[in-house]
Design a protein around this motif. Structure first.
Motif: not given
Length: 346
Positions: A12-18, A32-43, A45-50
């Motif tokens: 948790p806290g790491d950067r994950i490539a999307i 829809v895409y933003e909803l998935g990203l928000s759950r990666l962050r909030d639930e 604890g990962l930081t999505p990187v595009e």
């Protein structure tokens, strides 16, 4: 048997490539895409990187491959996840820099057309994860299914063995992404009957291989699958997509695998519950049941002819139905036909 590498897990806290290695649907359905990203962050604890093609509607195969290679090469990235599937990822594979990927193994998550990358990473000796795309289970209406969430969390963060469980409910009628009002509404679900076990009552253990059957067929036609002897003692994973292939086509693909000298090398065959509804084929409950029964019969027929000693299990919660449990392709599995339990090593 080749040694497989389990890449280091993110925290948790790491950067994950999307990435969008197949269809650029984040550009078409950004909510829809933003909803998935928000759950990666909030639930999680990962930081999505595009990357440059993540939201590109029509990126070339070479451009998408460049993003995949760059994500594996980036030392600040701990894992890679697909936004969604598609139908042309097979054209991306030849543009990848395998030396870079092999030298920088990272957990990759995706399914459907991402079976291409799962198989490619298998060939490079890297364990990858079938399931977990941003716009599907993560962006499910209302909330993630609890079984999907627990499986993804374990696959992301927890090494070691994880026992799969049969869900009490399932669904294969996703919400219409064009209807924003459904973002907060869970998709319809039905009671599930659990797994169906067939074949020998014995315990087998071996690495997993497989994915979406339609994509496996394309890979076989293109000569992009390892030689048959590579699969000695492996556990085959099969599931089908919203294209809903006919029972005959499912049988023909497996028959060809049998004639190739491949199907009989698997010690067990795990089959996902078939998706039996789509927006252009809105089957009734009775039609769904008939479709699934026909597909089971086709698989049963092929396995009986070419792999009669394989333990066969139907209706796992994997792939294109809801909930979705994660499977480590190239990773270890135990299929206990006596106690009727399945475990995988994340």
């Amino acid at each position: 048997m080749a040694d497989m590498i389990y890449p280091p897990k993110p925290r948790p806290g790491d950067r994950i490539a999307i990435l969008s290695p197949s269809a650029g649907l984040p550009a078409v359905f950004p909510d829809v895409y933003e909803l998935g990203l928000s759950r990666l962050r909030d639930e999680f604890g990962l930081t999505p990187v595009e990357f440059p093609t993540t939201r590109a509607a029509a990126a070339s195969a070479r451009e998408r491959a460049q993003d995949i290679t760059a994500a594996f090469a980036d030392p600040s990235i701990s894992a890679v996840m697909a936004s969604i599937g598609g139908d042309d990822q097979i054209t991306v594979l030849r543009h990848l820099d395998d030396d870079v990927i092999r030298a920088n193994p990272k957990p990759f998550f995706g399914f459907s057309d991402n079976t291409n990358l799962l198989n490619h990473l298998f060939g490079l000796g890297v364990v990858a994860f079938h399931g977990g795309a941003v716009m599907t289970s993560l962006a499910r209406g209302g909330a993630m299914h609890p079984l999907s969430a627990s499986s993804l969390r374990a696959a992301l963060f927890t090494p070691g063995w994880h026992e799969l469980t049969a869900s009490a409910d399932f669904g294969d009628e996703p919400n219409d992404w064009a209807d924003a009002a459904l973002r907060a509404v869970p998709p319809p679900m039905s009671p599930a009957d659990g797994w169906t076990w067939e074949g020998p009552q014995r315990v087998v253990a071996g690495p997993l291989w497989g994915g979406c059957l339609e994509i496996l067929s394309w890979l076989l036609q293109a000569g992009l699958v390892a030689p048959p002897e590579r699969f000695d003692g492996h556990v085959l994973v099969l599931e089908t997509s919203e294209d809903m292939p006919s029972a005959a086509d499912v049988y023909y693909t497996l028959r060809s695998m049998g004639e190739r000298g491949m199907l009989g090398r698997f010690a067990a065959v795990l089959v996902g519950r078939a998706k039996a509804w789509n927006f252009d084929r809105r089957n009734t409950a009775e039609q769904k049941a008939a479709y699934r029964a026909e597909q089971r019969a086709a698989i049963r027929r092929a396995v009986a002819a070419y792999a009669p000693d394989a333990v066969l299990v139907f209706d796992l919660d994997i792939g294109h139905t809801d909930p979705q449990q994660i499977l480590p392709i190239g990773g270890d599995a135990r299929v206990d036909g006596v106690a009727r339990r399945i475990s995988v090593r994340y």
